[in-house]
Motif scaffolding. Structure first.
Motif, short mmCIF file in Angstrom:
data_model
loop_
_atom_site.label_atom_id
_atom_site.label_comp_id
_atom_site.label_asym_id
_atom_site.label_seq_id
_atom_site.Cartn_x
_atom_site.Cartn_y
_atom_site.Cartn_z
N LEU A 98 1.66 23.75 -7.46
CA LEU A 98 3.03 24.21 -7.67
C LEU A 98 3.02 25.28 -8.76
CD1 LEU A 98 5.05 20.87 -7.53
CD2 LEU A 98 4.79 22.63 -5.78
N LEU A 176 10.61 19.83 -2.33
CA LEU A 176 10.24 19.46 -3.70
C LEU A 176 11.41 18.78 -4.39
CD1 LEU A 176 8.34 22.70 -4.87
CD2 LEU A 176 7.41 20.66 -3.74
N ALA A 207 10.92 24.56 -1.63
CA ALA A 207 10.13 25.20 -2.68
C ALA A 207 10.58 26.65 -2.83
CB ALA A 207 8.65 25.14 -2.32
N ARG A 212 12.98 25.83 -8.26
CA ARG A 212 11.78 25.06 -7.96
C ARG A 212 10.61 26.01 -7.73
NH1 ARG A 212 15.81 23.10 -4.88
NH2 ARG A 212 16.73 21.14 -5.56
N SER A 214 7.02 27.62 -6.31
CA SER A 214 6.47 27.90 -4.98
C SER A 214 5.18 27.13 -4.80
CB SER A 214 6.20 29.40 -4.84
OG SER A 214 7.40 30.13 -4.99
#
Length: 262
Positions: A98, A176, A207, A212, A214
């Motif tokens: 992430l 996510l 995502a 949030r 990627s």
């Protein structure tokens, strides 16, 4: 008074011992995927107010300063430092990192949801995308037998070439979880955390959307432990522990002299 100083020094020893334990845990997890370092927070214990500032010292004057004696220190909390860890390439198509905030969702035995930054996933015998412990990643993704050229997009969309098809087939999309206060998450071990009343409920989304992070395929996020920083903290803690030990020795010497003199 010497016995009070002994008590204060004892609380200092306990506090530094706890801080050293936090540092030791950070260093022990330096190679743990997605690990976030902890920081120990301390607070002063109650103060004894022998004299309050502003209290009348005579009929015409007041004390300009007070006389407050602290009783030591205690562990207040530990804070998880959620800074980004370094991303490293692994070449494994099912490894995912992430880049930014957010957590992968995992279903624990019993149906409870947990969250993790460790994206070292694999394919189970049934084709499900699972963690190293065998827990299913949520939402559930099934990778059919014979799938090749598995691709994971930055938004979590997973596709692959299936037998008999000349074009990639979309298998699903990972979402996510994010939290209003990620520092309030409860650590469960095995790289998992769970939501608490302090963290707020999980906010689920794609995502790359709403802040949030990627998803980076074929990469893993290293721990955010900085060895140099931890070593400096360790030396500082060792010195503080040493000073508190010397304080106890000094107070003991004072008591010995008092017993011999009086």
């Amino acid at each position: 008074m010497p016995s009070s100083a002994l008590h204060v020094a004892r609380t200092g020893l306990e506090a530094q011992d706890t801080r050293m334990r936090v540092i030791a845990n950070n260093l022990a997890n330096i190679a743990t995927t997605g690990f976030k370092r902890d920081r120990a927070n301390f607070a002063t214990l109650a103060y004894q107010e022998n004299r309050v500032a502003g209290q009348q010292s005579s009929t015409e004057t007041a004390y300009a300063t007070g006389l407050n004696l602290g009783t030591g220190v205690s562990l207040q909390s530990t804070t998880s430092i959620t800074t980004q860890g370094t991303l490293s390439s692994t070449g494994n198509p099912l490894d995912m990192a992430l880049d930014g905030e957010g957590f992968f969702q995992v279903q624990l035995p019993g149906g409870r949801l947990a969250y993790t930054r460790a994206g070292n996933f694999s394919r189970s015998a049934e084709g499900s995308l699972v963690t190293p412990q065998g827990y299913a990643v949520q939402p559930a993704i099934t990778i059919p037998e014979g799938a090749t050229a598995i691709s994971v997009g930055p938004d979590g969309t997973i596709s692959a070439n299936l037998p008999g098809s000349s074009v990639p087939t979309e298998l699903g999309q990972l979402t996510l979880a994010s939290f209003t206060n990620p520092a309030g998450l409860q650590a469960l071990g095995d790289n998992f955390v769970s939501e608490t009343a302090a963290s707020g409920p999980a906010q689920i989304g794609a995502a790359g959307a709403d802040g949030r992070g990627s998803i980076r395929q074929g990469m893993l996020e290293a721990s955010n432990v900085n060895v140099v920083e931890e070593l400096v903290d360790m030396i500082e803690t060792q010195r503080a522990y040493e000073i508190n030990s010397k304080l106890i020795s000094a107070v003991d010497e004072m008591l010995r002299n008092a017993n011999q003199t009086l």
